[in-house]
Structures are given as C-alpha cells and as structure tokens.
Scaffold this active site. Sequence first.
Site, PDB file in Angstrom:
ATOM      1  N   CYS A 190      41.632  49.887  31.999  1.00 60.22           N
ATOM      2  CA  CYS A 190      40.581  50.906  31.812  1.00 60.22           C
ATOM      3  C   CYS A 190      40.386  51.240  30.348  1.00 60.22           C
ATOM      4  O   CYS A 190      39.302  51.628  29.922  1.00 60.22           O
ATOM      5  CB  CYS A 190      40.951  52.208  32.516  1.00 60.22           C
ATOM      6  SG  CYS A 190      41.156  52.057  34.283  1.00 60.22           S
ATOM      7  N   HIS A 223      36.591  52.461  40.869  1.00 61.15           N
ATOM      8  CA  HIS A 223      36.008  51.327  40.128  1.00 61.15           C
ATOM      9  C   HIS A 223      36.612  50.054  40.703  1.00 61.15           C
ATOM     10  O   HIS A 223      37.765  50.055  41.161  1.00 61.15           O
ATOM     11  CB  HIS A 223      36.362  51.382  38.634  1.00 61.15           C
ATOM     12  CG  HIS A 223      35.691  52.476  37.879  1.00 61.15           C
ATOM     13  ND1 HIS A 223      36.351  53.258  36.953  1.00 61.15           N
ATOM     14  CD2 HIS A 223      34.410  52.916  37.883  1.00 61.15           C
ATOM     15  CE1 HIS A 223      35.510  54.130  36.428  1.00 61.15           C
ATOM     16  NE2 HIS A 223      34.335  53.949  36.980  1.00 61.15           N
ATOM     17  N   GLU A 237      28.639  52.051  35.898  1.00 63.60           N
ATOM     18  CA  GLU A 237      29.947  52.378  35.309  1.00 63.60           C
ATOM     19  C   GLU A 237      30.468  51.265  34.398  1.00 63.60           C
ATOM     20  O   GLU A 237      31.652  51.214  34.066  1.00 63.60           O
ATOM     21  CB  GLU A 237      30.952  52.714  36.411  1.00 63.60           C
ATOM     22  CG  GLU A 237      30.537  53.898  37.275  1.00 63.60           C
ATOM     23  CD  GLU A 237      31.019  55.273  36.790  1.00 63.60           C
ATOM     24  OE1 GLU A 237      32.117  55.376  36.229  1.00 63.60           O
ATOM     25  OE2 GLU A 237      30.274  56.266  36.986  1.00 63.60           O
TER      26      GLU A 237
HETATM   27  O1  SUG Z   1      36.145  57.964  35.378  1.00 61.91           O
HETATM   28  N1  SUG Z   1      39.171  59.663  34.847  1.00 61.91           N
HETATM   29  C1  SUG Z   1      38.373  58.473  34.673  1.00 61.91           C
HETATM   30  C2  SUG Z   1      39.237  57.235  34.723  1.00 61.91           C
HETATM   31  C3  SUG Z   1      38.468  55.987  34.378  1.00 61.91           C
HETATM   32  C4  SUG Z   1      39.247  54.763  34.629  1.00 61.91           C
HETATM   33  N2  SUG Z   1      38.492  53.625  34.240  1.00 61.91           N
HETATM   34  C5  SUG Z   1      38.493  52.426  34.886  1.00 61.91           C
HETATM   35  N3  SUG Z   1      38.976  52.320  36.100  1.00 61.91           N
HETATM   36  N4  SUG Z   1      37.910  51.444  34.335  1.00 61.91           N
HETATM   37  C6  SUG Z   1      37.262  58.395  35.716  1.00 61.91           C
HETATM   38  O2  SUG Z   1      37.529  58.717  36.878  1.00 61.91           O
HETATM   39  C7  SUG Z   1      39.594  62.072  34.828  1.00 61.91           C
HETATM   40  C8  SUG Z   1      39.330  63.198  33.858  1.00 61.91           C
HETATM   41  C9  SUG Z   1      39.868  64.527  34.357  1.00 61.91           C
HETATM   42  O3  SUG Z   1      39.932  64.728  35.572  1.00 61.91           O
HETATM   43  O4  SUG Z   1      40.196  65.390  33.512  1.00 61.91           O
HETATM   44  C10 SUG Z   1      38.668  60.876  34.584  1.00 61.91           C
HETATM   45  O5  SUG Z   1      37.553  61.058  34.186  1.00 61.91           O
END
Ligand code: SUG
Length: 446
Positions: A369, A248, A176
């Site tokens: 993020c 994460h 990730e």
């Molecule tokens: O991968 N949300 C992302 C958020 C990523 C956050 N990034 C960090 N923490 N670095 C994920 O979970 C939700 C999309 C949706 O449900 O429509 C989403 O993919």
Amino acid sequence: MIGQAVEANADGLIGPTHNFAGLALGNLAAESNAGRVSNPRGAALEGLAKMRRLHDLGVPQFVLPPHERVDIAFLRACGFGGSESAVLEAAARTAPHLLAAAGSASPMWAANAATVTPSADSGDGRVKLTPANLLTNLHRSLEAEQTGRALHRLLPDTSRFDVRQPLPAQADFADEGAANHVRLSAARAGEPGVELFVWTRDAGELWAGTKPGRQTRQASEAVVRGHGSRRPVFARQSARAVEAGAFHNDVVCVGSGPVLFFHEHAFEDRAGLERDIRRSASGLFEPEFQVVPEGELSLADAVSTYLFNSMLVRPPGTDRFTLIAPVEVRDHARARAVAERLTSANGAIGGVDYVDVRQSMRNGGGPACLRLRLALTVDELAAVNPAQRFDAALHDRLNGWVERRYRDHLTPADLADPLLLQESREALDELCGLLSLGTDFYPFQR
Ligand code: SUG
C-alpha cells in the site's frame, strides 16, 4: 525495439499527523484501532526503513512527500470561519469527524495515488498516470489535487510522462488507483504486458454489501480509455472478499512479471480471469497463477496478516522474485507456511523478506500500500526528479528530519492543536528543500 526496463517504487513518506481515527469503513484494521494513540515518528521511520530495504536490494526507490494536514481549506469549505485556531477549535467541538478527515495522513498509501500504465502498454508511448479521485472516503477525497502536483514534480518531462486529470468526482467513477491494478509481463522487463483492472461494483447496480465497493467498472474503463491501454483485462473482485475486509484488491492479490499470486476467493470468476489473462498474454509470456486455497489460509487470515499485500520484486541481477512481506505474516503460523511453501517450490518466487510497517498496518496499509510502482525504461528512469531518489544519504537526512520534527504520540483529538499545524508546516517547508520541491509546492506556501 524493446528497451531495457526496471521496476521502481515511489513510496509515500508518512506525514506528521499520522493517527488512528477509524475513518475507513470496511477496512477492519482501521476500524478496530480507532482512537488508539499513534506514533507518527515511529511510523515515518518504519516507512523510511522499508524504502532503505528496497534500495539496498538494488530496486530504484523514490519518495513522495506528505500532504499539508490539517487541511484548513477543506474545513473552511465546510463552513468554518475565522482564524485558523478558531477553525480548528470549532471543528473539534462541533464536527470532530470533519477535523479527522482534514487531518488524516492517508496520502502515505501511494498505491492509491494513481493508476500507472507503462509506456510499452500505452496508446502514445508515454507513461500514463491517472491520479485516483478516492471519492468513496471523505478523508481520501482530499488527496487527488495535491497528488497530481506531486506526480508532476516527480515526473516533470511531459514528453515521457503524461500525468492526467483524475476521473470525474462522482460516485459512478469511484477510483482507488493502482491498488486495483496489476501489470503482468514477461520475466524480462521492458516487454509489452497485460494490465489487469479489478473493479468491485457496477455504477448502475444497487450495492447490497455492508462494506463499500470502492472501484467501479466504469472508473476502470475510463482509465483504460484515457491511457489507451493496449491489453486490458477486466475482472470483478468477489463480494465475499470485500465483505471479509478486502477494501482494495491488493489485500487479496499481488502480481509482477508473469506471476499472479492471489487468494482462491479474491475474484468473482477465477476461471474467467485466468482465461482472459492467458488470451491477452498469448505470444508475449506464459502467466503463472499462484493461488492460495481457503483450506491453506482463510480469507479472514489473509486479511488480518496482509500476506497478499506483500511486494513482489525482482532485484537486479537475480532471476527470481522476492516477496517483501509484513512481519505479521512471519508471526502467523499458517501465513508464514504459505510464504515458505512458495519460496521452497523452486518456482518464480525465490525468497521472502519481512518488513515492519506496523503503524501503517494498524490503519490497513501494508508494504504494497505504501508504494506506487513505476515500470520504466532506463531513459524514463533517468528523467525522474533526481532529488526525490532515495539513497543512503537521503535516508540519513530524512531520518534526522523525522527525529527532529515529528511527535511520537498523537490522538485524533490532538489534531485540534494549532501547534501541531504549525509544526507540520515547518516540517514540510524544510522537506521542500530536502527534496527540491520548490517554494510553492504546498498551499500554505502560496
Ligand atoms: O484507504 N486507511 C487506508 C488504507 C489504504 C491501504 N491501501 C491499499 N490497500 N493499497 C484506506 O482505507 C485509515 C485512516 C484512519 O482510519 O484514520 C485509512 O484511510
């Protein structure tokens, strides 16, 4: 000789299909907001305002373009045929989850774009980047190829930057990116540092958790090998943190310079982590561990406020860090008290600044993020594509572009609208001009 260095950020520009589809299992915000009406225009403007804040602080800021969505090629690979309208219609009717995956604006979360090892720490003296395969979630597994292309555009000089292939697309190598990676160094930038690689599960283990462990130890090890990382430290994120919604590591930990700021329950073996970092940093710098105990802020509150998804930045000309925190921290008495305690302690963190990225937050994406950190020497900074450098003029142009091109409300069902596909492509085509990305950057242009 050690050159001058700076820490720049490249933020993912939020795309025209930003919506709440509840795609990310284990991400509590995304799960609870599934099906809500989103505001892509508002989201993109919030993201740009955050970039402006960093730019105004003097931190070099770059823009990473959104990906083409809805991803029609993916839907065709899933077996849908006929015209694009027919593909959209059939996917919406028979497999709405595939349409949602194909339509997600998830590339906005640039902390997941790649893992970055600065040149001072890499095997061959180049900045090393491994695009993340993001294969735990279907919608995110569609990102790596276009992300690689975007990183090549941003960092075209192969004598300074090595944009590598993603790891093998198999669950043993679930990766990730920088969301599970922290680089610590002396307060003075440019010195060699220590890289912390945080993993959640072992490829060989039977995973007992109810929420996915998105980073394997084997993935982190493969990145370390590929980058020739000189001082890697491996640590396991606690299963407790994953269960509490920290999908994460950057949901429970952030670090920069010598400072590592994290929740008491972020790691399986906190003593081991601190010992290993101290050992690797020996002779280079003295690490400063800022730990927030459960009694001061619970893991649940850390996850709901995203305190640890703040950015720790040191604006040029200052000697203390500023915490760039989401407004949700300001609005939560206990989380705000932690931020105030930190900044009043006369330690490395001198101030807190709040940013509103609520649209992204509702999908579990906070200020940290949305950005990919790039620790660069001055010469490397000068080699980054200047057309993607954010400044007041580009901010004005991008604001105007968003105002003209984006819708202000969208539901997951709207992803089936062929007009949305057309609007999005027209918007991205224009963006290629604004960011000098060329005329073959997106699949629809080729
Ligand atoms: O991968 N949300 C992302 C958020 C990523 C956050 N990034 C960090 N923490 N670095 C994920 O979970 C939700 C999309 C949706 O449900 O429509 C989403 O993919």
